[in-house]
Design an enzyme around this catalytic site. Structure first.
Site, PDB file in Angstrom:
ATOM      1  N   ARG A   8       0.842  -1.193   0.000  1.00  0.00           N
ATOM      2  CA  ARG A   8       0.000   0.000   0.000  1.00  0.00           C
ATOM      3  C   ARG A   8       0.877   1.242   0.000  1.00  0.00           C
ATOM      4  NH1 ARG A   8      -1.141   3.860   3.278  1.00  0.00           N
ATOM      5  NH2 ARG A   8       0.029   2.920   4.981  1.00  0.00           N
ATOM      6  N   VAL A   9       0.451   2.234  -0.750  1.00  0.00           N
ATOM      7  CA  VAL A   9       1.021   3.577  -0.676  1.00  0.00           C
ATOM      8  C   VAL A   9      -0.123   4.550  -0.441  1.00  0.00           C
ATOM      9  CG1 VAL A   9       3.083   3.133  -2.079  1.00  0.00           C
ATOM     10  CG2 VAL A   9       0.953   3.827  -3.203  1.00  0.00           C
ATOM     11  N   SER A  10       0.215   5.724   0.067  1.00  0.00           N
ATOM     12  CA  SER A  10      -0.824   6.693   0.414  1.00  0.00           C
ATOM     13  C   SER A  10      -1.310   7.497  -0.784  1.00  0.00           C
ATOM     14  CB  SER A  10      -0.304   7.650   1.485  1.00  0.00           C
ATOM     15  OG  SER A  10       0.039   6.929   2.644  1.00  0.00           O
ATOM     16  N   THR A  11      -0.412   7.794  -1.721  1.00  0.00           N
ATOM     17  CA  THR A  11      -0.786   8.634  -2.862  1.00  0.00           C
ATOM     18  C   THR A  11      -0.308   8.013  -4.171  1.00  0.00           C
ATOM     19  OG1 THR A  11       1.248   9.948  -2.721  1.00  0.00           O
ATOM     20  CG2 THR A  11      -0.665  10.749  -1.482  1.00  0.00           C
ATOM     21  N   GLN A  14       3.438   7.874  -5.287  1.00  0.00           N
ATOM     22  CA  GLN A  14       4.392   7.019  -4.593  1.00  0.00           C
ATOM     23  C   GLN A  14       4.526   5.700  -5.345  1.00  0.00           C
ATOM     24  OE1 GLN A  14       2.370   7.144  -0.776  1.00  0.00           O
ATOM     25  NE2 GLN A  14       4.090   8.294   0.088  1.00  0.00           N
TER      26      GLN A  14
END
Length: 189
Positions: A8-11, A14
């Site tokens: 998972r990445v936040s944005t 990324q």
């Protein structure tokens, strides 16, 4: 026994590649990825899909615990859900598994650290916004939809609720766009 990786990445800007490489190197047959905040488990559909298909003996693998979540409660709830399925969580950095009692303790501590990091991030963000407001340079988030598009759709006869739904904005955003147009068209006194 299946090893299922979760990255998972936040944005969107990324990169997921490092996580995916580490998960593949750890023997994950399936790797699910998503973009979204780790502050809460809500709305993370890939993680929910993984949790639905976990079976006894399976292992959920993440690169670092903060990729799974930044809320201690959410992380511990996930570990509990895995326990009920007789599945385990493995974190690659540092190498920890909930298959043993010591692993559960370490995961709990790491979850608390991730939770604290999230609070620090929010505090820094809040401080930055306050400083920008004092310098009168804070403009807020960029608009997702142009006000002219909202006004055009309403002028064409669409309801305010339909415009909001179609554009993925709140009704308040529609009302602000319409109010802004009315204010700019008012004669100067």
């Amino acid at each position: 026994m299946a090893r299922i990786g979760y990255a998972r990445v936040s944005t969107a800007d990324q990169d997921l590649e490092i996580q995916k490489e580490r998960l593949a190197g750890a023997g994950c047959e399936i790797i699910r990825t998503e973009i979204g905040s780790g502050a809460t488990r809500a709305g993370r559909t890939e993680l929910e899909t993984i949790m639905q298909f976990m079976r006894e003996g399976d292992e959920l693998v993440v690169h670092r615990l903060d990729r799974l979540g930044r809320s201690t409660r959410d992380v511990l709830n996930l570990v509990h859900d895995l326990d009920e399925k007789r599945a385990a969580l493995r974190v690659l950095e540092p190498d920890v598994s909930t298959a043993g009692d010591l692993g559960r303790l370490v995961v709990t501590i790491l979850g608390m650290v991730a939770d604290m990091e999230l609070r620090f991030i929010r505090d820094r963000q809040r401080a930055g916004i306050e400083a920008a407001k004092k310098r009168q340079v804070y403009k807020g988030r960029k608009k997702a939809v142009d006000d002219a598009e909202i006004r055009r759709r309403v002028a064409e006869g669409q309801s305010k609720a339909a415009v909001a739904r179609d554009l993925g904005v709140s009704r308040m955003t529609v009302y602000r766009a319409l109010a802004g147009a009315a204010a700019s068209e008012a004669p100067a006194a």
